[in-house]
Design an enzyme around this catalytic site. Sequence first.
Site: not given
Ligand code: PEP
Length: 253
Positions: A9-11, A94, A96, A166, A172, A212
Amino acid sequence: MKKFLIAGNWKMNKLASEALDFCKELAAQNLTNAKDVAVLVPFTDLKETKEGLAGSGIGFGAQNVHFEESGAFTGEVSVPMLKEIGVDYCVVGHSERREYFAETDETVNKKLIALLNAGITPILCVGESLEVREQGGEQTFVAGQILADFAGIPASEAAKIVVAYEPIWAIGTGKTATPEQAEEMCAFIRGVLSGNYDNATGDSILILYGGSMKPSNAKELLEKPDINGGLIGGASLKIDDFTAIANAAAELG
Ligand code: PEP
């Protein structure tokens, strides 16, 4: 044999030109499990992503979509628009988007149905905040999200949805859930789905862990029985890290 999906997931990262270079480099890795790997990119990167990955077997997709087919929704992108580009996947719900863009279980549910109707695989994100976990309410919270998000979706369609657990406190932050915490919740989610549908449906749904995940912790997470892969944010932006995680899944597959 356990099925895997390793999805990056590049965001809101990478210009279209950067996406093209990255995807060409990713394609050149000749991953043995390319069909189990995907990148989820900003709308503006979709065309270049497709071009860069052409012939590699690696999938690609978007990070959000609107549930209506067309109309007066300034700034939004519809399922038919994604379909025409040829995306394989689309992230829905997600944390976010739930936190910053007023995504609710109701809109998530409509998006899942719209994507399934178009034959695009949704990657549905669920997960609790630190506050909820500290109060011991994580299973109730996540079960509530799952049941609301899958509402009205029949088993035959539900089986096509990929779920990503998640925990918000691990996204993050560098704070990964322990493999035991991740497995406990992924197994719990599978149980909720099996109870809501049937065991065959629950067993066939891919459940990913996200938060992470990186090369140093991927193997211990991926080898857990109810974890079918990862949704990877930060580490998916670097070819070496993303490839290492994909290879860790290939070795277990
Ligand atoms: C995500 O945004 O889906 C995610 C898991 O981010 P990260 O791996 O940076 O924690």
